[in-house]
Motif scaffolding. Structure first.
Motif, PDB file in Angstrom:
ATOM      1  N   GLY A 104      38.235  50.543  42.714  1.00 28.15           N
ATOM      2  CA  GLY A 104      39.115  51.073  41.665  1.00 28.15           C
ATOM      3  C   GLY A 104      39.622  49.974  40.740  1.00 28.15           C
ATOM      4  N   LEU A 105      39.047  48.791  40.878  1.00 28.38           N
ATOM      5  CA  LEU A 105      39.458  47.645  40.043  1.00 28.38           C
ATOM      6  C   LEU A 105      38.438  47.412  38.933  1.00 28.38           C
ATOM      7  N   THR A 106      38.859  46.674  37.933  1.00 27.23           N
ATOM      8  CA  THR A 106      37.935  46.321  36.851  1.00 27.23           C
ATOM      9  C   THR A 106      37.064  45.152  37.281  1.00 27.23           C
ATOM     10  N   LYS A 107      35.981  44.957  36.530  1.00 29.31           N
ATOM     11  CA  LYS A 107      35.088  43.832  36.767  1.00 29.31           C
ATOM     12  C   LYS A 107      35.876  42.520  36.647  1.00 29.31           C
ATOM     13  N   GLY A 108      36.746  42.446  35.641  1.00 33.48           N
ATOM     14  CA  GLY A 108      37.567  41.250  35.416  1.00 33.48           C
ATOM     15  C   GLY A 108      38.490  40.965  36.597  1.00 33.48           C
ATOM     16  N   SER A 109      39.018  42.031  37.171  1.00 37.15           N
ATOM     17  CA  SER A 109      39.916  41.886  38.323  1.00 37.15           C
ATOM     18  C   SER A 109      39.168  41.327  39.532  1.00 37.15           C
ATOM     19  N   ILE A 110      37.938  41.812  39.728  1.00 43.32           N
ATOM     20  CA  ILE A 110      37.121  41.313  40.845  1.00 43.32           C
ATOM     21  C   ILE A 110      36.761  39.855  40.612  1.00 43.32           C
ATOM     22  N   TYR A 111      36.301  39.548  39.380  1.00 43.78           N
ATOM     23  CA  TYR A 111      35.930  38.163  39.070  1.00 43.78           C
ATOM     24  C   TYR A 111      37.142  37.235  38.991  1.00 43.78           C
ATOM     25  N   GLY A 112      38.308  37.810  38.843  1.00 45.44           N
ATOM     26  CA  GLY A 112      39.530  36.997  38.865  1.00 45.44           C
ATOM     27  C   GLY A 112      39.857  36.533  40.282  1.00 45.44           C
ATOM     28  N   ASN A 113      39.275  37.208  41.270  1.00 44.52           N
ATOM     29  CA  ASN A 113      39.543  36.879  42.681  1.00 44.52           C
ATOM     30  C   ASN A 113      38.350  36.254  43.393  1.00 44.52           C
ATOM     31  N   PHE A 114      37.171  36.467  42.854  1.00 42.39           N
ATOM     32  CA  PHE A 114      35.954  35.898  43.426  1.00 42.39           C
ATOM     33  C   PHE A 114      35.119  35.316  42.301  1.00 42.39           C
ATOM     34  N   GLU A 115      34.485  34.193  42.575  1.00 41.28           N
ATOM     35  CA  GLU A 115      33.693  33.501  41.555  1.00 41.28           C
ATOM     36  C   GLU A 115      32.550  34.373  41.044  1.00 41.28           C
ATOM     37  N   ASN A 116      31.907  35.106  41.970  1.00 46.52           N
ATOM     38  CA  ASN A 116      30.770  35.950  41.604  1.00 46.52           C
ATOM     39  C   ASN A 116      30.481  36.936  42.739  1.00 46.52           C
ATOM     40  N   LYS A 117      29.428  37.721  42.561  1.00 47.04           N
ATOM     41  CA  LYS A 117      29.075  38.710  43.586  1.00 47.04           C
ATOM     42  C   LYS A 117      28.708  38.026  44.907  1.00 47.04           C
ATOM     43  N   ASP A 118      28.085  36.839  44.823  1.00 48.10           N
ATOM     44  CA  ASP A 118      27.732  36.088  46.037  1.00 48.10           C
ATOM     45  C   ASP A 118      28.970  35.802  46.879  1.00 48.10           C
ATOM     46  N   ALA A 119      30.035  35.388  46.212  1.00 53.84           N
ATOM     47  CA  ALA A 119      31.279  35.047  46.928  1.00 53.84           C
ATOM     48  C   ALA A 119      31.860  36.286  47.609  1.00 53.84           C
ATOM     49  N   VAL A 120      31.765  37.442  46.946  1.00 58.88           N
ATOM     50  CA  VAL A 120      32.243  38.688  47.551  1.00 58.88           C
ATOM     51  C   VAL A 120      31.371  39.009  48.772  1.00 58.88           C
ATOM     52  N   ALA A 121      30.056  38.877  48.608  1.00 57.39           N
ATOM     53  CA  ALA A 121      29.120  39.186  49.700  1.00 57.39           C
ATOM     54  C   ALA A 121      29.382  38.315  50.931  1.00 57.39           C
TER      55      ALA A 121
END
Length: 199
Positions: A40-57
């Motif tokens: 339910g967050l924006t792309k910017g919100s996710i990237y504000g907390n993680f460098e990229n999709k790899d970091a989330v993974a």
């Protein structure tokens, strides 16, 4: 109890909400749109907390793996006898559909199958988790031998490799076919193998 900062809470929300998405769809199959839909967050919100999709993974792999490990550890520590401790594995995996965070599959298997050549950091994380699992089974067997609960000529490394191979191979079949018959068959075999180690 320590209070998490807003940033730490947001990171935790992202990890928790995307855990089953990554475990079900895999790294390559999970898009940024999936992550925004799940959180339910924006792309910017996710990237504000993680460098990229790899970091989330990577964070999600740790989260999924730690949940499975903690669940198994609690059940293992509730048993005293070495055989009963080892029997936790076929029991849990035979009934994996009753464990919500195992329904989408084993995080080690899911990650290893996908990240073998495409994602070296995830592959390394899965490899380390597998090695830790192997060592912990070996230690359970060694403890059982020392306590006179497991036959002294038992090879701890062999037990660990066979146990993990049966679980992961049977789990893979269950995921691919959507059936649990083969998984139950393999876990019954594993249970008999473990019981045969008893003195």
């Amino acid at each position: 109890m320590e209070m998490l900062s807003k940033s730490a809470r947001t990171r935790q929300l992202i990890i928790e909400k995307t855990a089953s998405v990554f475990n079900t769809r895999g790294y390559a199959g999970t898009s940024m749109a999936d992550l925004t839909a799940a959180t339910g967050l924006t792309k910017g919100s996710i990237y504000g907390n993680f460098e990229n999709k790899d970091a989330v993974a990577l964070a999600v792999f740790d989260y999924n793996y730690n949940r499975v490990s903690a669940y198994l550890k609690e059940k293992i520590q509730a048993a005293d006898h070495a055989i009963e401790r080892l029997l936790v594995y076929p029991d849990v995996y035979r009934n994996y559909l009753k464990v919500p965070f195992l329904r989408s599959g084993c995080p080690i298997l899911n990650t290893a199958a996908e990240a073998d050549d495409t994602h070296p950091l995830l592959r390394k994380r899965a490899s380390e988790a597998l090695e830790f699992w192997k060592k912990s089974i070996e230690n359970q067997v060694k403890r059982g031998i020392a306590r006179g609960e497991i036959k002294p000529d038992t090879n701890p490394a062999e037990v660990a490799v066979i146990l993990i191979s049966l679980i992961e191979g049977a789990f893979m079949q269950a995921k691919v076919t959507g059936r649990t018959a083969e998984l139950k068959m393999a876990m019954n075999y594993l249970e008999a193998m473990i019981r045969s180690l008893k003195i």
